[in-house]
Design a protein around this motif. Structure first.
Motif, PDB file in Angstrom:
ATOM      1  N   LYS A 254       0.807  -1.218   0.000  1.00  0.00           N
ATOM      2  CA  LYS A 254       0.000   0.000   0.000  1.00  0.00           C
ATOM      3  C   LYS A 254       0.838   1.266   0.000  1.00  0.00           C
ATOM      4  O   LYS A 254       0.304   2.364  -0.062  1.00  0.00           O
ATOM      5  CB  LYS A 254      -0.928  -0.003   1.216  1.00  0.00           C
ATOM      6  N   SER A 257       0.085   4.213  -2.284  1.00  0.00           N
ATOM      7  CA  SER A 257      -1.134   3.908  -3.045  1.00  0.00           C
ATOM      8  C   SER A 257      -2.091   5.097  -3.108  1.00  0.00           C
ATOM      9  O   SER A 257      -2.948   5.154  -3.979  1.00  0.00           O
ATOM     10  CB  SER A 257      -1.846   2.704  -2.422  1.00  0.00           C
ATOM     11  N   GLN A 258      -1.950   6.070  -2.167  1.00  0.00           N
ATOM     12  CA  GLN A 258      -2.853   7.222  -2.153  1.00  0.00           C
ATOM     13  C   GLN A 258      -2.184   8.488  -2.675  1.00  0.00           C
ATOM     14  O   GLN A 258      -2.764   9.566  -2.568  1.00  0.00           O
ATOM     15  CB  GLN A 258      -3.356   7.470  -0.730  1.00  0.00           C
ATOM     16  N   LEU A 260      -1.720   9.801  -5.484  1.00  0.00           N
ATOM     17  CA  LEU A 260      -2.398  10.566  -6.525  1.00  0.00           C
ATOM     18  C   LEU A 260      -3.817  10.956  -6.124  1.00  0.00           C
ATOM     19  O   LEU A 260      -4.548  11.539  -6.921  1.00  0.00           O
ATOM     20  CB  LEU A 260      -2.432   9.748  -7.834  1.00  0.00           C
ATOM     21  N   HIS A 261      -4.214  10.642  -4.891  1.00  0.00           N
ATOM     22  CA  HIS A 261      -5.540  11.007  -4.414  1.00  0.00           C
ATOM     23  C   HIS A 261      -5.504  12.446  -3.909  1.00  0.00           C
ATOM     24  O   HIS A 261      -4.793  12.759  -2.944  1.00  0.00           O
ATOM     25  CB  HIS A 261      -5.996  10.069  -3.307  1.00  0.00           C
ATOM     26  N   MET A 262      -6.283  13.325  -4.515  1.00  0.00           N
ATOM     27  CA  MET A 262      -6.231  14.743  -4.170  1.00  0.00           C
ATOM     28  C   MET A 262      -6.571  14.994  -2.708  1.00  0.00           C
ATOM     29  O   MET A 262      -5.936  15.823  -2.054  1.00  0.00           O
ATOM     30  CB  MET A 262      -7.186  15.515  -5.079  1.00  0.00           C
ATOM     31  N   LYS A 263      -7.577  14.281  -2.165  1.00  0.00           N
ATOM     32  CA  LYS A 263      -7.956  14.499  -0.773  1.00  0.00           C
ATOM     33  C   LYS A 263      -6.803  14.155   0.169  1.00  0.00           C
ATOM     34  O   LYS A 263      -6.561  14.854   1.160  1.00  0.00           O
ATOM     35  CB  LYS A 263      -9.177  13.658  -0.423  1.00  0.00           C
ATOM     36  N   HIS A 264      -6.088  13.090  -0.148  1.00  0.00           N
ATOM     37  CA  HIS A 264      -4.967  12.683   0.692  1.00  0.00           C
ATOM     38  C   HIS A 264      -3.842  13.717   0.614  1.00  0.00           C
ATOM     39  O   HIS A 264      -3.224  14.058   1.632  1.00  0.00           O
ATOM     40  CB  HIS A 264      -4.464  11.309   0.244  1.00  0.00           C
ATOM     41  N   ASP A 336       2.412  12.082   2.420  1.00  0.00           N
ATOM     42  CA  ASP A 336       1.541  11.655   1.328  1.00  0.00           C
ATOM     43  C   ASP A 336       1.895  10.267   0.813  1.00  0.00           C
ATOM     44  O   ASP A 336       1.013   9.485   0.443  1.00  0.00           O
ATOM     45  CB  ASP A 336       1.625  12.672   0.179  1.00  0.00           C
TER      46      ASP A 336
END
Length: 531
Positions: A254, A257-258, A260-264, A336
């Motif tokens: 993992k 894994s996040q 590219l997640h904008m919220k993260h 991040d």
């Protein structure tokens, strides 16, 4: 006679005493300033000692002590460190007093001198005015998180202050300055990030200082030596950070894994930017410790103001903006990609800002620039907000204990026989009680007897509906019909029904649920075989 004559020729009044002349000389002025600064520092230092003695240890503070105390030699200690996710230095410092006692309060032998040195450096060596020093003393990380709490961030903060103090006195002393940064990188992963940002700013400053002239052979050798020292010590730190293949909390694919997640990403940016200045929990006054954008959405609105303040304060000093920017960037990337972190990790931004203020004010004072000692309204805004957070944190710690582990251990010692069979869940909650009791206990999760939590796959968490079956096994392993269960939560009707199904009954005998740290509250049950 010649001295008196020379003084009179220089215009000194004939009746001026020697003490008067000393008091008005640069040396006398310096002595007077030192005395006033000491008078200012001592009350805050006394307050620190009182708060340190009053502070109750929670799992993350006490477990490193348990690891150090249980290590008969350094080889064992370093093998345990690979399960922790932190470098070696803090565990080694704790290992020294643990050779003489198992009492976790012996951590104060290490923490108290570190915190005292932090206060003395700010009070006696910083270029700030006395009002500015008082505000700094009240700041959240100075008053609590990086001094009162017994963690590896304390030596990281001290090394940062020692670095900036030495760097302003000996800017060309590259080997000594870089050595301090290299040791800082061995305190914590946050220390690695902060150390790297400080090193790059220092290199930028030295490059600017040599603009227009050649580096001498002596300077080149010093720079090369400093570089080798830094790489070697940081490499050693990273080697101790490498997790064991048997560690239980590895990301299992993992990692990142996040990313590219904008919220993260927004969460990481906001936490690193705003939380260091307002680290008080949204649940205040129920609890003050820990905050996060997910809980406190107001941090989102604070972020632009903090970034604007950074720009307004240091817009004429590119190197200092570089330092703050690098600290933020490295912290955001790590949060991040690897680990979101908590306030204790994000505090490196506060330390970076304080170092920037120290450098800026010392340089302006050295150049006799007008208003060298003044802070802008932006600076007072940030530091004042941190001071308010520090006051709230200290006040709350006296209203509610930080952790209930010590109170739980004291109740058991007072009310239960010394050979009572103790079991608990989860490990990371129960281990603090074991350390306060200074005795091995039975960990339900791993079916093992130990004093500290080891993040090993052999000690994985289990579904809590398995508690009745686990307690049956514990009773059999310990060869007793009665157990004392310490749980981080009250037993639910479903738990009681499950216990009845395996001929066990539970009676609550005490509870300690006022602690600020949610995982360090304890409910005590007497588990007996029924029928």
């Amino acid at each position: 006679m010649e001295t008196e004559s020379a003084i009179r020729k220089a215009g000194a009044p004939a009746d001026q005493t020697r003490d008067d002349r000393v008091a008005h000389s640069p040396e006398g002025h310096s002595r007077k300033e030192f005395f006033y600064n000491l008078l200012l520092t001592l009350p805050f230092l006394l307050l620190y000692w009182v708060n340190l003695a009053h502070h109750t240890l929670w799992f993350d503070e006490i477990n490193p002590w348990g690891i150090s105390a249980a290590s008969p030699d350094l080889r064992t200690l370093f093998s345990y460190v690979h399960y922790e996710g932190h470098p070696w230095l803090w565990y080694f410092l704790l290992w020294i007093p643990s050779r003489f006692t198992y009492d976790p309060r012996a951590m104060l032998w290490i923490v108290a001198p570190i915190g005292t040195a932090i206060y003395l450096l700010i009070g006696l060596a910083s270029p700030f005015t006395r009002l500015q020093k008082a505000i700094t003393f009240l700041g959240y990380f100075v008053a609590f998180e990086y001094t009162v709490m017994n963690r590896m961030y304390d030596p990281m903060f001290l090394l940062a202050l020692l670095y900036v103090w030495r760097r302003m006195r000996k800017p060309d002393g590259m080997i000594g300055n870089v050595l301090l940064l290299a040791v800082m990188a061995n305190t914590d992963m946050a220390g690695v990030l902060l150390s790297g940002a400080l090193l790059l700013e220092y290199a930028f400053d030295r490059w600017q200082a040599h603009t227009g002239r050649m580096w001498s052979s002596t300077e080149k050798r010093a720079a090369a030596t400093a570089f080798v020292i830094y790489v070697a010590l940081v490499g050693f730190s990273v080697a101790s950070l490498v997790p064991s293949p048997y560690i239980s909390w590895q990301s299992s694919g993992k990692l990142g894994s996040q990313v590219l997640h904008m919220k993260h990403l927004v969460r990481s940016i906001v936490n690193l930017t705003a939380a260091p200045w307002w680290p008080i929990s949204v649940e205040y006054p129920r609890r003050f410790w820990l905050t996060d954008l997910q809980e406190n959405h107001k941090l989102l609105y604070l972020t632009p103001g903090v970034l604007l303040a950074y720009w307004q304060i240091f817009k004429r000093e590119k190197g200092l903006l570089l330092l703050l920017g690098l600290t933020l960037l490295s912290g955001v990337l790590f949060a991040d990609v690897v680990y979101p972190g908590h306030v204790r990790n994000w505090g490196i931004v506060y330390v970076s800002f304080l170092v920037c203020l120290w450098i800026s004010q010392a340089k302006r004072a050295g150049s006799r620039e007008t208003g060298a000692a003044s802070w802008s309204a932006w600076t007072y805004g940030l530091m004042g907000m941190s001071a308010l957070a520090g006051v709230l944190a200290l006040g709350s710690s006296w209203v509610r204990p930080f952790s209930d582990a010590r109170a739980t251990a004291e109740w058991i010692q007072k009310n239960e026989p010394p050979d009572v069979a103790l079991v608990g869940l989860p490990d990371l909650s129960f281990a603090g009680v074991a350390e306060e009791l200074q005795r091995p206990v039975y960990f339900v999760e791993c079916r093992c007897v130990a004093r500290f939590k080891l993040f090993s796959k052999e000690r994985e968490q289990y579904p809590e509906e398995q508690l009745p079956a686990k307690l049956v096994v514990a009773r059999q392993d310990l060869k007793t019909n009665q157990l004392l269960l310490i749980s981080y939560r009250p037993l639910l009707p479903a738990d009681l029904k499950g216990l009845a199904n395996v001929s066990l009954s539970a009676q609550e005998v005490a509870k300690f649920d006022s602690g600020d740290v949610g995982s360090d509250i304890h409910y005590i049950y007497r588990i007996t075989k029924s029928g």
